[in-house]
Write a protein that holds these residues in place. Structure first.
Motif: not given
Length: 216
Positions: A120-125, A181-184
């Motif tokens: 999983i990759l979750e793009i944050q601030r 999986q990729e998300s923000e």
């Protein structure tokens, strides 16, 4: 101030308001003295090595999980569909841990390894992304006659944060190293919904104000 200068000033404000945040976040995400984050391939390979070495005792004897009396005679051949660099890293880690590795399966026992990843990759601030590298691993022990002696499974999970600018560099083409999986993050998405229209609206308002004053 001339009309030309006011136009240039308005354009500078528009570019600055809409582009500064992204450039600043990317530039500050990783300090120059910090080492680059490990690749997904390296994490998956090292976690696999760590898991296998848990079955190797101080004498280099391999005991499959759940089998206190059964031993896999070494050296063993590792049957795994991996890129050459990953194979070399796994071999090196296991040899350093005291495990004997065969170069080919002829006349030797084999451990077959298969990965089922869910990364999983979750793009944050602030130009930072949360990375989770995890996988189910399925093992089969085959004797020298290619007869299956035992099967079992295990898993690993690694979580850290990396600069978003480095996502392309750490991601490989090997499936256990790719992101499934990729998300923000929800907070980041909400901030973008609120902040980006406000920034653009403010920039347009400043531009209109300046142009109006030039004409008047």
């Amino acid at each position: 101030m001339t009309q030309k200068h006011l136009y240039l000033f308005a354009l500078t404000i528009l570019v600055t308001l809409t582009g500064w945040k992204a450039e600043h976040a990317g530039a500050s995400a990783l300090l120059l003295d910090d080492p680059p984050p490990p690749t997904n391939e390296a994490i998956a390979a090292d976690e696999t090595v760590r898991m296998i070495l848990e079955w190797v005792d101080a004498d280099g004897v391999i005991r499959p999980p759940g089998s206190e009396t059964r031993m896999i005679p070494g050296p063993v051949y590792l049957d795994m569909a991996v890129p050459p660099a990953v194979r070399a890293r796994i071999h090196a880690g296991l040899i350093a841990g005291g495990m004997r590795i065969a170069a080919d399966p002829e006349q030797y026992h084999t451990i077959r390894i298969q990965w089922q990843p869910d990364n999983i990759l979750e793009i944050q601030r602030r130009g930072v992304s949360r990375r989770i590298i995890r996988s189910e691993l399925f093992f089969s022990w085959l004797d020298a006659d290619r007869e299956i002696q035992k099967t079992w499974q295990s898993s690993f999970s690694h979580e850290d944060e990396i600069p978003t600018d480095y996502v392309a560099e750490v991601t490989g083409t090997w499936p256990p190293a790719a992101f499934q999986q990729e998300s923000e993050s929800g907070r980041r998405t909400l901030l973008r919904r609120i902040a980006e229209p406000a920034v653009i609206t403010g920039a347009i308002a400043v531009t209109i104000y300046l142009l109006y004053n030039v004409r008047s």
